[in-house]
Design a protein around this motif. Structure first.
Motif, PDB file in Angstrom:
ATOM      1  N   TRP A 116       0.824  -1.216   0.000  1.00 48.96           N
ATOM      2  CA  TRP A 116       0.000   0.000   0.000  1.00 48.96           C
ATOM      3  C   TRP A 116       0.852   1.257   0.000  1.00 48.96           C
ATOM      4  CZ3 TRP A 116       0.332   3.764   3.591  1.00 48.96           C
ATOM      5  CH2 TRP A 116       0.761   3.455   4.881  1.00 48.96           C
ATOM      6  N   GLY A 117       2.070   1.176   0.615  1.00 51.98           N
ATOM      7  CA  GLY A 117       2.958   2.337   0.608  1.00 51.98           C
ATOM      8  C   GLY A 117       3.363   2.730  -0.801  1.00 51.98           C
ATOM      9  N   ASN A 118       3.723   1.734  -1.621  1.00 46.12           N
ATOM     10  CA  ASN A 118       4.050   2.007  -3.018  1.00 46.12           C
ATOM     11  C   ASN A 118       2.839   2.528  -3.778  1.00 46.12           C
ATOM     12  OD1 ASN A 118       6.853   1.344  -3.624  1.00 46.12           O
ATOM     13  ND2 ASN A 118       6.361  -0.730  -3.006  1.00 46.12           N
ATOM     14  N   PHE A 119       1.680   1.960  -3.497  1.00 45.91           N
ATOM     15  CA  PHE A 119       0.466   2.295  -4.238  1.00 45.91           C
ATOM     16  C   PHE A 119       0.047   3.754  -4.020  1.00 45.91           C
ATOM     17  CE2 PHE A 119      -4.200   2.218  -4.835  1.00 45.91           C
ATOM     18  CZ  PHE A 119      -4.242   1.727  -6.147  1.00 45.91           C
ATOM     19  N   VAL A 120       0.078   4.219  -2.783  1.00 45.24           N
ATOM     20  CA  VAL A 120      -0.414   5.576  -2.489  1.00 45.24           C
ATOM     21  C   VAL A 120       0.685   6.629  -2.505  1.00 45.24           C
ATOM     22  CG1 VAL A 120      -2.262   4.615  -1.068  1.00 45.24           C
ATOM     23  CG2 VAL A 120      -0.184   5.432   0.050  1.00 45.24           C
ATOM     24  N   GLN A 121       1.935   6.247  -2.869  1.00 45.51           N
ATOM     25  CA  GLN A 121       3.036   7.216  -2.823  1.00 45.51           C
ATOM     26  C   GLN A 121       2.754   8.494  -3.614  1.00 45.51           C
ATOM     27  OE1 GLN A 121       6.258   7.236  -1.027  1.00 45.51           O
ATOM     28  NE2 GLN A 121       5.698   9.291  -1.668  1.00 45.51           N
ATOM     29  N   PRO A 122       2.205   8.432  -4.834  1.00 47.45           N
ATOM     30  CA  PRO A 122       1.910   9.694  -5.547  1.00 47.45           C
ATOM     31  C   PRO A 122       0.963  10.601  -4.761  1.00 47.45           C
ATOM     32  CG  PRO A 122       1.765   7.822  -7.045  1.00 47.45           C
ATOM     33  CD  PRO A 122       1.877   7.256  -5.658  1.00 47.45           C
ATOM     34  N   LEU A 123      -0.037   9.995  -4.122  1.00 45.71           N
ATOM     35  CA  LEU A 123      -0.989  10.775  -3.336  1.00 45.71           C
ATOM     36  C   LEU A 123      -0.320  11.383  -2.108  1.00 45.71           C
ATOM     37  CD1 LEU A 123      -4.001  11.559  -3.235  1.00 45.71           C
ATOM     38  CD2 LEU A 123      -4.370   9.544  -1.806  1.00 45.71           C
ATOM     39  N   ALA A 124       0.583  10.600  -1.469  1.00 43.83           N
ATOM     40  CA  ALA A 124       1.276  11.093  -0.273  1.00 43.83           C
ATOM     41  C   ALA A 124       2.127  12.308  -0.597  1.00 43.83           C
ATOM     42  CB  ALA A 124       2.144   9.975   0.314  1.00 43.83           C
ATOM     43  N   LEU A 125       2.761  12.314  -1.766  1.00 42.33           N
ATOM     44  CA  LEU A 125       3.570  13.468  -2.156  1.00 42.33           C
ATOM     45  C   LEU A 125       2.714  14.716  -2.281  1.00 42.33           C
ATOM     46  CD1 LEU A 125       5.928  11.881  -4.846  1.00 42.33           C
ATOM     47  CD2 LEU A 125       6.571  12.675  -2.563  1.00 42.33           C
ATOM     48  N   LEU A 126       1.513  14.577  -2.825  1.00 41.92           N
ATOM     49  CA  LEU A 126       0.627  15.733  -2.957  1.00 41.92           C
ATOM     50  C   LEU A 126       0.066  16.177  -1.614  1.00 41.92           C
ATOM     51  CD1 LEU A 126      -1.420  14.912  -6.188  1.00 41.92           C
ATOM     52  CD2 LEU A 126       0.310  16.693  -5.885  1.00 41.92           C
ATOM     53  N   LEU A 127      -0.317  15.217  -0.767  1.00 43.66           N
ATOM     54  CA  LEU A 127      -0.860  15.572   0.547  1.00 43.66           C
ATOM     55  C   LEU A 127       0.134  16.370   1.362  1.00 43.66           C
ATOM     56  CD1 LEU A 127      -2.656  12.262   1.610  1.00 43.66           C
ATOM     57  CD2 LEU A 127      -3.750  14.479   1.275  1.00 43.66           C
ATOM     58  N   ASN A 128       1.407  16.017   1.247  1.00 43.89           N
ATOM     59  CA  ASN A 128       2.424  16.670   2.068  1.00 43.89           C
ATOM     60  C   ASN A 128       3.014  17.903   1.408  1.00 43.89           C
ATOM     61  OD1 ASN A 128       3.194  14.945   4.617  1.00 43.89           O
ATOM     62  ND2 ASN A 128       2.778  13.481   2.985  1.00 43.89           N
TER      63      ASN A 128
ATOM     64  N   VAL B 256       4.444   7.985 -12.486  1.00 51.40           N
ATOM     65  CA  VAL B 256       3.856   9.118 -11.767  1.00 51.40           C
ATOM     66  C   VAL B 256       4.827   9.628 -10.709  1.00 51.40           C
ATOM     67  CG1 VAL B 256       1.964   9.889 -10.295  1.00 51.40           C
ATOM     68  CG2 VAL B 256       1.512   8.325 -12.197  1.00 51.40           C
ATOM     69  N   ILE B 257       5.415   8.701  -9.929  1.00 46.52           N
ATOM     70  CA  ILE B 257       6.381   9.105  -8.906  1.00 46.52           C
ATOM     71  C   ILE B 257       7.580   9.780  -9.559  1.00 46.52           C
ATOM     72  CG2 ILE B 257       8.007   8.231  -7.184  1.00 46.52           C
ATOM     73  CD1 ILE B 257       5.950   6.162  -6.416  1.00 46.52           C
ATOM     74  N   GLN B 258       8.042   9.229 -10.685  1.00 42.31           N
ATOM     75  CA  GLN B 258       9.152   9.857 -11.405  1.00 42.31           C
ATOM     76  C   GLN B 258       8.857  11.314 -11.719  1.00 42.31           C
ATOM     77  OE1 GLN B 258      10.626   8.100 -14.987  1.00 42.31           O
ATOM     78  NE2 GLN B 258      10.619   6.032 -14.148  1.00 42.31           N
ATOM     79  N   GLU B 259       7.701  11.545 -12.317  1.00 41.92           N
ATOM     80  CA  GLU B 259       7.362  12.907 -12.760  1.00 41.92           C
ATOM     81  C   GLU B 259       7.202  13.853 -11.580  1.00 41.92           C
ATOM     82  OE1 GLU B 259       3.938  12.566 -15.199  1.00 41.92           O
ATOM     83  OE2 GLU B 259       5.001  11.566 -16.863  1.00 41.92           O
ATOM     84  N   MET B 260       6.548  13.378 -10.518  1.00 40.88           N
ATOM     85  CA  MET B 260       6.313  14.253  -9.372  1.00 40.88           C
ATOM     86  C   MET B 260       7.618  14.584  -8.656  1.00 40.88           C
ATOM     87  SD  MET B 260       2.758  12.649  -7.902  1.00 40.88           S
ATOM     88  CE  MET B 260       2.547  13.913  -6.658  1.00 40.88           C
ATOM     89  N   LEU B 261       8.464  13.574  -8.444  1.00 43.15           N
ATOM     90  CA  LEU B 261       9.742  13.833  -7.776  1.00 43.15           C
ATOM     91  C   LEU B 261      10.635  14.714  -8.640  1.00 43.15           C
ATOM     92  CD1 LEU B 261      10.693  10.400  -6.121  1.00 43.15           C
ATOM     93  CD2 LEU B 261       9.792  12.456  -5.030  1.00 43.15           C
TER      94      LEU B 261
END
Length: 540
Positions: A73-85, A422-427
Motif C-alpha cells: 500500500w505504501g508504493n500504491f499511495v506514494q503519488p498521493l502522499a507526495l501531494l498531501l504533504n 507518476v512518482i518519477q514525474e512528481m519527484l
C-alpha cells in the motif's frame, strides 16, 4: 478556503501516519480512504488530489477484500502522499537552502551500529531532527563510516557480539586522535557480567531495553556536552603530535595581539595531502594513519622552532609562521614539500611516495580574524589543487573571483531510479526546484536499474544523489546498489533507498551494501529533501 484545505490535509496525513504503524490494511480501507479524498478534495479546490485519487481507485477492485502489506500500500499511495504533504509547500530560495545546509554542517554526528532494524529505525527517527545520524548493521560498514565522518558519539548494540564491539572500539580509540568520543551500549539483558565487559571495553554508558526515548535524548545531549568540554581541554593530537583546533582557537588572540603590537609579518599555510583517500581505499585506514603520523613527524622536524603545526582536520594541517612574509613562507613550505615527496612510506614491503598541496596567506589589516586568514589560505590551496597539485600557492586578490567562478560550476546530479512513472514525474518536478547557491543542479529519471547503469550518466564529473527504488523489474534496487558501490567514482555518490517497509531485511541488506540512507514509503517531499540536504553536506 485555506482553513478547510489545511484541516483536510492534516486529517488524511494523520491517517497515513496511523497506517504506518500497522502491518497491513484491507482493500476496503484503502478504497474508502481514496473515495473520501476524491469526493472532498474537488469541493475545496484541491483538484489534483481528486484526480490522483480517481486514478488510483480505477486500479482497485473494490469487491476484492484482500490484504495489503505495508510495502504494497505504501508504493500504491506514494503519488498521493507526495501531494498531501506538498500542497502548501513554498519553493525555497538558494539562500534558504544554503542556510539549511549550514545548519546541517553544524549538527553533531551520531553513529548507530545495530542489526535490529526495528530499533535502528526507531532511534534514527527520534534523533535525526537534532543530529546527523549514520546507521550500520555490520562492523565493517560502521568502521568505514567512522573513518569517513568522525562521529561525535557512537551507539552500539551490545548483543551484536562483544568481539565485534571490541574491534570497533579499538578502531575508535586508535583513530580519534585523542579526542574523547562517547560510546553507549544498548542491551536486551541487564547482566552484571555484560555491564562489566562493556565498561572494560571502554563504554561510557550501558542501557537496557526498553529505552525511554526522551530520557535517551537527554542522555545523548549530556554526553555530547561532556565530549565538547573535555576536547576543549586537549591541545595535542596524539596520532600526529601536532596541535589541534582547540590550540588554534585558544592561542589566536595572543598571536594576533603580537602582530598588532609589532606589525611584523605573519603567515599561515593550509596543507592538504594529495590523493589521501586513495591511500585509505587501497591500503586501509591504518596505513592512512601511519602516513599522517609520518608526515607530521617530518614537518615537526623541518619547521622552525617558533612555527606551530596544527592538525586542522583529517589530512589537512595548518602551519603558523610568525615573522615571515608569504613569499618567505612559500619558500619554507616548498622545502618541506620537496623533502616529503622523497619520503619512503613503507607499505606491505613496498614504498609509496606522496605529495601535498599548500595555500599560503599573510595576515593583513583587512584579514585579522582567524577565519579570514584560513579562507585566504584555502583559496590558494584550491587554486593549487585545480592546477596540478603537489605545489605551494600564495594567495592574491584575483584568486577569490577565479575560484568562485570555478566553484559555481560544481555539479550536483540527482537520479530518480523508479519504475513508477507518476512518482518519477512528481519527484522530478519537485526536486528540480531545489536551489543551492554553489551548485548547478541536474535531475534525471530512469525507469529501470539496467537503463540507469547502461546510461553512464552517473560517471560524469560531479557529485550524485541517487534515489533508488527497492523493487523494480529485471534488476532490483539492491543489485543496482551493489554495482554502483564497485564503480571508480562511488565516493562521489550518496545513495538513498526508497523502501516499502520499516521492518525489512532489504533495509539491512541495503545498509550492508553501502546505502547512505533509506526512506519508507509513503514519504513526503519534505522528508526526502531533508535527507538529500544531509547527503549534499556530506558529499561536498
Amino acid at each position: 478556503m485555506q482553513k478547510y484545505q489545511d484541516m483536510f490535509l492534516k486529517r488524511y496525513k494523520t491517517i497515513l501516519d496511523e497506517w504506518k504503524q500497522k502491518e497491513e490494511i484491507s482493500t476496503g480501507e484503502l478504497y474508502r480512504f481514496l473515495h473520501s479524498i476524491k469526493g472532498t478534495a474537488s469541493s475545496i479546490e484541491l483538484d489534483n488530489l481528486s484526480e490522483i485519487s480517481h486514478q488510483l481507485i480505477e486500479r482497485l477492485d473494490k469487491e476484492d477484500d484482500s490484504i495489503w502489506r505495508q510495502e504494497e500500500w505504501g508504493n500504491f499511495v506514494q503519488p498521493l502522499a507526495l501531494l498531501l504533504n506538498n500542497h502548501a509547500e513554498v519553493v525555497k530560495t538558494a539562500e534558504q537552502n544554503q542556510l539549511e545546509l549550514n545548519t546541517i554542517a553544524n549538527q553533531q554526528i551520531i553513529l548507530l551500529l545495530d542489526d535490529d532494524i526495528e530499533l535502528l529505525n526507531s532511534l534514527k527517527q527520534h534523533l535525526e531532527n537534532d543530529y546527523i545520524v549514520l546507521v550500520a548493521t555490520q562492523l565493517n560498514r560502521a568502521v568505514q563510516l567512522f573513518y569517513d565522518y568522525h562521529p561525535d558519539l557512537v551507539i552500539i548494540d551490545y548483543d551484536i557480539g562483544s568481539e565485534n564491539s571490541s574491534e570497533l572500539l579499538d578502531k575508535i580509540y586508535n583513530s580519534v586522535g585523542g579526542s574523547f568520543t562517547p560510546v553507549l551500549f544498548i542491551s536486551e539483558e541487564d547482566k552484571l557480567q555484560n555491564r562489566k565487559e562493556a565498561y572494560d571495553l571502554g563504554a561510557l554508558d550501558f542501557l537496557v531495553r526498553p529505552i525511554d526515548l526522551d530520557v535517551f535524548q537527554s542522555l545523548i545531549a549530556n554526553r555530547l556536552r561532556l565530549k565538547q568540554s573535555l576536547n576543549n581541554q586537549i591541545m595535542i593530537d596524539p596520532l600526529t603530535n601536532a596541535y589541534n583546533r582547540s590550540f588554534l582557537k585558544a592561542n589566536w588572540e595572543r598571536l594576533l595581539k603580537k602582530f598588532q603590537e609589532t606589525s611584523n609579518p605573519y603567515s599561515m599555510a593550509l596543507i592538504d595531502l594529495d590523493n589521501f583517500k586513495l591511500v585509505n581505499d587501497q591500503y586501509g585506514h591504518s596505513v592512512g594513519d601511519q602516513v599522517l603520523s609520518q608526515f607530521a613527524e617530518l614537518v615537526l622536524n623541518e619547521k622552525r622552532q617558533e612555527d606551530n603545526l596544527i592538525r586542522y582536520g583529517g589530512e589537512e594541517f595548518i602551519l603558523i609562521m610568525p615573522n615571515v612574509t608569504q613569499a618567505q613562507a612559500k619558500s619554507l613550505v616548498e622545502g618541506i614539500l620537496n623533502t616529503f615527496m622523497q619520503l619512503e612510506n613503507k607499505v606491505n614491503d613496498q614504498n609509496i611516495y606522496l605529495s601535498f598541496t599548500a595555500g599560503v596567506a599573510q595576515i593583513e589589516q583587512d584579514s585579522q580574524t582567524m577565519d579570514q586568514l584560513i579562507e585566504r589560505s584555502d583559496q590558494a590551496l584550491y587554486y593549487g589543487k585545480e592546477n596540478g597539485k603537489k605545489c605551494v600557492q600564495v594567495y592574491h586578490n584575483q584568486m577569490n573571483s577565479v575560484n568562485q567562478m570555478k566553484k559555481q560550476v560544481n555539479r550536483l546530479r540527482i537520479a530518480i531510479v523508479d519504475d513508477d512513472r507518476v512518482i518519477q514525474e512528481m519527484l522530478s518536478d519537485q526536486l528540480s526546484r531545489l536551489n543551492f547557491a554553489n551548485y548547478s543542479l541536474e535531475v534525471k529519471s530512469f525507469r529501470e536499474g539496467e537503463t540507469f547503469l547502461e546510461s553512464d550518466w552517473y560517471r560524469q564529473p560531479g557529485k550524485y544523489v541517487i534515489l533508488l527504488d527497492g523493487i523494480m523489474p529485471r534488476m532490483d534496487g539492491l543489485e543496482v546498489l551493489a554495482k554502483l558501490r564497485k564503480t571508480e567514482n562511488e565516493s562521489d555518490m550518496g545513495i538513498v533507498m526508497l523502501t516499502g517497509r520499516q521492518k525489512d531485511k532489504d533495509i539491512v541488506r541495503a545498509l550492508e551494501l553501502g546505502a547512505d540512507d533509506y526512506i519508507t514509503k509513503p514519504f513526503s517531499i519534505q522528508e526526502l529533501e531533508a535527507r538529500i540536504k544531509r547527503i549534499v553536506h556530506r558529499l561536498f
